[in-house]
Every structure is written in structure tokens, then in C-alpha cells.
Design a protein around this motif. Structure first.
Motif, mmCIF file in Angstrom:
data_model
loop_
_atom_site.group_PDB
_atom_site.id
_atom_site.type_symbol
_atom_site.label_atom_id
_atom_site.label_comp_id
_atom_site.label_asym_id
_atom_site.label_seq_id
_atom_site.Cartn_x
_atom_site.Cartn_y
_atom_site.Cartn_z
ATOM 1 N N GLY A 1 0.597 4.211 -8.938
ATOM 2 C CA GLY A 1 -0.254 5.275 -8.396
ATOM 3 C C GLY A 1 0.497 6.491 -7.887
ATOM 4 N N ILE A 2 -0.157 7.199 -6.973
ATOM 5 C CA ILE A 2 0.351 8.494 -6.525
ATOM 6 C C ILE A 2 1.580 8.361 -5.619
ATOM 7 N N GLY A 3 1.769 7.154 -5.049
ATOM 8 C CA GLY A 3 2.917 6.948 -4.169
ATOM 9 C C GLY A 3 2.738 7.632 -2.821
ATOM 10 N N GLY A 53 -13.839 6.443 -0.069
ATOM 11 C CA GLY A 53 -14.499 5.641 0.958
ATOM 12 C C GLY A 53 -13.519 5.081 1.962
ATOM 13 N N GLY A 54 -12.288 5.654 1.999
ATOM 14 C CA GLY A 54 -11.263 5.136 2.909
ATOM 15 C C GLY A 54 -11.573 5.457 4.366
ATOM 16 N N THR A 55 -11.188 4.549 5.236
ATOM 17 C CA THR A 55 -11.454 4.755 6.661
ATOM 18 C C THR A 55 -10.158 4.971 7.435
ATOM 19 N N GLY A 56 -9.026 4.696 6.774
ATOM 20 C CA GLY A 56 -7.756 4.797 7.500
ATOM 21 C C GLY A 56 -7.486 3.558 8.343
ATOM 22 N N ASN A 86 -6.443 -0.671 -2.020
ATOM 23 C CA ASN A 86 -5.660 0.558 -1.884
ATOM 24 C C ASN A 86 -4.910 0.870 -3.176
ATOM 25 N N ALA A 87 -4.305 -0.170 -3.762
ATOM 26 C CA ALA A 87 -3.545 0.028 -5.000
ATOM 27 C C ALA A 87 -4.470 0.629 -6.061
ATOM 28 N N VAL A 88 -5.702 0.138 -6.114
ATOM 29 C CA VAL A 88 -6.675 0.651 -7.094
ATOM 30 C C VAL A 88 -7.085 2.087 -6.728
ATOM 31 N N PHE A 97 -6.486 4.748 11.547
ATOM 32 C CA PHE A 97 -7.119 6.008 11.128
ATOM 33 C C PHE A 97 -6.159 6.999 10.479
ATOM 34 N N TYR A 98 -4.890 6.569 10.243
ATOM 35 C CA TYR A 98 -3.964 7.522 9.621
ATOM 36 C C TYR A 98 -4.180 7.559 8.110
ATOM 37 N N ARG A 99 -4.314 8.768 7.574
ATOM 38 C CA ARG A 99 -4.457 8.938 6.131
ATOM 39 C C ARG A 99 -3.529 10.055 5.696
ATOM 40 N N VAL A 100 -2.841 9.844 4.583
ATOM 41 C CA VAL A 100 -1.917 10.886 4.120
ATOM 42 C C VAL A 100 -2.737 12.115 3.724
ATOM 43 N N GLY A 118 4.758 5.159 -7.822
ATOM 44 C CA GLY A 118 3.908 4.050 -7.404
ATOM 45 C C GLY A 118 4.387 3.419 -6.113
ATOM 46 N N SER A 119 3.704 2.355 -5.729
ATOM 47 C CA SER A 119 4.026 1.700 -4.459
ATOM 48 C C SER A 119 4.015 0.192 -4.628
ATOM 49 N N THR A 120 4.798 -0.471 -3.794
ATOM 50 C CA THR A 120 4.708 -1.933 -3.687
ATOM 51 C C THR A 120 4.559 -2.290 -2.221
ATOM 52 N N PHE A 121 3.474 -2.954 -1.899
ATOM 53 C CA PHE A 121 3.272 -3.466 -0.549
ATOM 54 C C PHE A 121 3.532 -4.970 -0.598
ATOM 55 N N THR A 122 4.331 -5.454 0.354
ATOM 56 C CA THR A 122 4.646 -6.893 0.370
ATOM 57 C C THR A 122 4.224 -7.504 1.703
ATOM 58 N N ARG A 158 3.990 5.948 9.139
ATOM 59 C CA ARG A 158 2.753 6.263 9.860
ATOM 60 C C ARG A 158 1.530 5.601 9.244
ATOM 61 N N ILE A 159 1.637 5.161 7.991
ATOM 62 C CA ILE A 159 0.432 4.709 7.288
ATOM 63 C C ILE A 159 -0.200 3.451 7.881
ATOM 64 N N PHE A 160 0.560 2.720 8.707
ATOM 65 C CA PHE A 160 -0.021 1.514 9.302
ATOM 66 C C PHE A 160 -0.770 1.811 10.602
#
Ligand code: ADP
Length: 354
Positions: free
Chosen positions: A280-282, A307-310, A250-252, A295-298, A336-340, A290-292
Motif C-alpha cells: 500500500g501507500i506506506g 471509514g477510519g476512526t483513528g 488497515n492493510a486493505v 485518534f491519530y491519522r496520517v 508498503g507496510s508490515t505490521f507484526t 504516532r500512529i498507535f
């Protein structure tokens, strides 16, 4: 008529035969026996959890109404009771109730089972099936249209190559989607802690980063493994690799070319934290919770291009929760974003130097 407490000599409990009481106690459902005046002759052990009886009185008007109907008609009636889960919050609990007349003096048997969990699982399943069907329709529809286009253009080799290439992409997308659906349903039905093994976090990170090397090189994005503090967690190595890999992919995918993605692992008390940071775009704050969702996609159009599936983040969330951990996100649009990914450190490892 007044009933007395049980005595072992007559094998009667409040006027009810011991055999009946034993039978009621052994049922999977909870039970109540009442006489007119709504005096409770018997209540099974688990009934108190429903909060239906206070000061030996029935508190639910709906249940009282159902009992009155049963007495009047002298036949079994079934219904559903909706009770509040607690004093605060809007949580409801749905109980299935069946009331049967036991004799002509108005004695009734009430059987109660909590169907809330079964209904919730059913609803989740129905939702999932509806979403999956909808998601599958898009690539399948595209394949149909593209094959028609090829048939229509069979004398133009260039067009055939173009449509066939797009068919290949759609087929690839479909394969990925099906694989993620399988991964997710496996995760939902398995508990990694049942066949728990010690897993080295740095090994998980290296493997996940290796798997993302190709796609990051293609986009000119450098993957940098920063500080890695050693930690051991208990769980399923493959699932953990999938989770970290999804975060790195996702980060890529959501970063412009020639930016940097860094991965660090830290020990924070008895929690191992794997953080993936991109430039990235943040993600807008309003979307963060909602992103978790499955099938949710911004931005569905952009996600489809990559090729994202959500499903990626819902898989991450599942893996984290299944391991007794969690996943957190910090993000700012355009920055950008940081996922932990947070995972509890194995107890044997807790004392070791960090
Ligand atoms: P997808 O397959 O669409 O990437 P995910 O479940 O992995 O699905 O992510 C859900 C949505 O969250 C993505 O569609 C995207 O909009 C957003 N997202 C996830 N990771 C990032 C990120 N690192 N940067 C920006 N947006 C992201």
C-alpha cells in the motif's frame, strides 16, 4: 530533649506512644514525625521510596519551607511537592503533603501520598473525553446538515436519495466510532490474562481474515494466508481476533486496488509473530511512532473516506500489551507496510515442534 529507642515496658518509641506509631503505620499514606532541627523521630516504612530523606535529613527545600510555615503559624498546611523520579530522564513525581503541628515544642506530623498515578489517569481520561467529543461532533454535525438539506429538497426525489444515502454513511460511521470507543474503554479496564484461556493463533488469523473477506473483495485486493506455524497463546480469543482484523482491514484500506495483502505466522523463540504485509501507500518514518496514538491519522481526509476512526491501531496496541506482547511496524512510503503482532507463546506449547 533527647529521645530514646522504644522499650516494650513504657510503650514509647523515640518519645512517641506506640499507639500513635501503630496508627501511622496503618495509614494508606506515608508519614514522618519531626522535631526542630529536623530530627526524624519516626518514619513510616514506605517513605524511603520517595528519596526525601538522606542521612536522616530532609532533602526537599519545599518541604522544609512548608514545615517552617506550620511551626510559625501553628496550623495545618497542605501542599504539593514535585520530585524527580530518578537521576536521569525528566520524569516527575507529584506528592501531596500535609503538615500538622503536634505540640508547642515544634513537633510536626508530615503525611505524604503519591498522587502521580491518579493525576496521570485523570489527564488521560480528560484527554480521551475531549478527543471523543471532538470526533463525535463531525458526523453528528453532518447528520444535522444533511437532514436540513433533505427538508429543503423534499420535492426533488433524486436529491433526497442522494442526501439520505450520505446520511446513512454518516450514521454508519457514527456507529463504528461508538463501537470502537466502547471496545477501547473495555480493553483499558480489563485484563485478559485474568480469565486466560489457551488460544490457537492460526484459528485467530483465519477468523480475522474471514471477517475482512468482504471488504477486500470489494476493493479487488487478494488476502493470502501464507505460512502459518502453529502456536498457542494465553489470552482472550475475541480481543486477539479484533487486533488481527484491525491490522488486515488497515492493510486493505491503505492499499491501491488489485494489490495483495499477505498474512504469515511464525514462531520466533517463545514469541508468536503474526505479520500482515501490504503493498500500500506506506507510512512516512516521521509518523511511525504516532500512529498507535488514539485518534491519530496520517491523512484524516483519506482515513475518513475509508471509514477510519483513528482508533484501530490503539486497540491493537492495547490488546498486544494486555497479552504481554507488542506490535511492531515496518513501512516505506510507496512500497508498503508490515505490521507484526508479537504474543508470548503459552508455556505448555514452548517445546512443541515449529
Ligand atoms: P484509522 O481508523 O484511521 O485507520 P488506525 O489507528 O487504524 O486508524 O491507523 C492510524 C493511521 O495509521 C491511519 O489513519 C493511517 O494513516 C495509518 N495506517 C495504519 N495502517 C496503515 C497501513 N497498513 N498502511 C498505511 N498507513 C496505515
Amino acid at each position: 530533649m533527647k529521645f530514646r529507642k522504644s522499650t516494650s515496658e513504657n510503650n514509647v518509641n523515640n518519645g512517641l506512644p506506640d499507639l500513635l506509631i501503630k496508627t501511622l503505620q496503618s495509614l494508606e499514606v506515608e508519614s514522618l514525625v519531626l522535631i526542630p532541627g529536623e530530627e526524624v523521630l519516626f518514619q513510616s516504612n514506605g517513605i524511603s521510596t520517595f528519596g526525601l530523606i538522606r542521612d536522616e535529613r530532609i532533602t526537599s527545600e519545599d518541604l522544609l519551607a512548608l514545615i517552617r510555615v506550620v511551626r510559625r503559624k501553628n496550623e495545618i498546611h497542605r501542599g504539593t511537592l514535585e520530585l524527580a523520579r530518578g537521576p536521569i530522564g525528566g520524569g516527575k513525581r507529584q506528592l501531596d503533603v500535609s503538615v500538622s503541628p503536634l505540640n508547642d515544642q515544634g513537633m510536626v506530623l508530615v503525611l505524604i501520598s503519591d498522587e502521580s498515578e491518579a493525576r496521570r489517569i485523570d489527564a488521560v481520561r480528560r484527554d480521551f473525553v475531549a478527543n471523543v467529543s471532538h470526533e463525535l461532533k463531525t458526523p453528528i454535525g453532518a447528520l444535522g446538515l444533511l437532514s436540513e438539506a433533505i427538508l429543503g429538497a423534499k420535492d426533488q426525489p433524486d436529491a433526497v436519495v442522494k442526501f439520505a444515502t450520505r446520511m446513512q454513511n454518516e450514521a454508519k460511521r457514527l456507529t463504528e466510532l461508538v463501537q470502537e470507543i466502547i471496545d477501547l474503554s473495555r480493553l483499558q479496564s480489563s485484563d485478559p490474562l485474568q480469565k486466560a484461556l489457551a488460544v490457537d493463533v492460526s484459528d485467530v488469523v483465519r477468523e480475522a481474515v474471514d471477517q475482512a473477506q468482504f471488504s477486500s473483495e470489494q476493493r479487488g485486493i487478494s488476502l493470502e494466508i501464507g505460512e502459518i506455524e502453529d502456536a498457542t497463546v494465553i489470552g482472550d480469543r475475541e480481543q486477539l481476533i479484533t487486533a488481527v482484523h484491525n491490522l488486515v482491514e488497515n492493510a486493505v484500506n491503505y492499499s491501491p486496488e488489485h494489490t495483495k495483502v499477505s498474512i504469515v505466522t511464525k514462531r520466533n523463540g517463545n514469541i508468536a509473530e503474526i505479520s500482515i504485509t501490504d503493498q500500500g501507500i506506506g507510512i512516512a518514518e516521521s509518523e511511525l511512532n504516532r500512529i498507535f496514538e488514539r485518534f491519530y491519522r496520517v491523512d484524516p481526509a483519506r482515513s475518513r473516506l475509508t471509514g477510519g476512526t483513528g482508533l484501530g491501531l490503539s486497540i491493537v496496541k492495547h490488546v498486544a500489551l494486555n497479552h504481554g506482547g507488542d506490535v511492531k511496524v515496518w513501512s516505506k512510503e510507496g512500497v508498503g507496510s508490515t505490521f507484526t503482532l508479537q504474543l508470548p507463546i503459552a508455556r505448555d506449547d514452548e517445546g512443541s515442534a515449529s
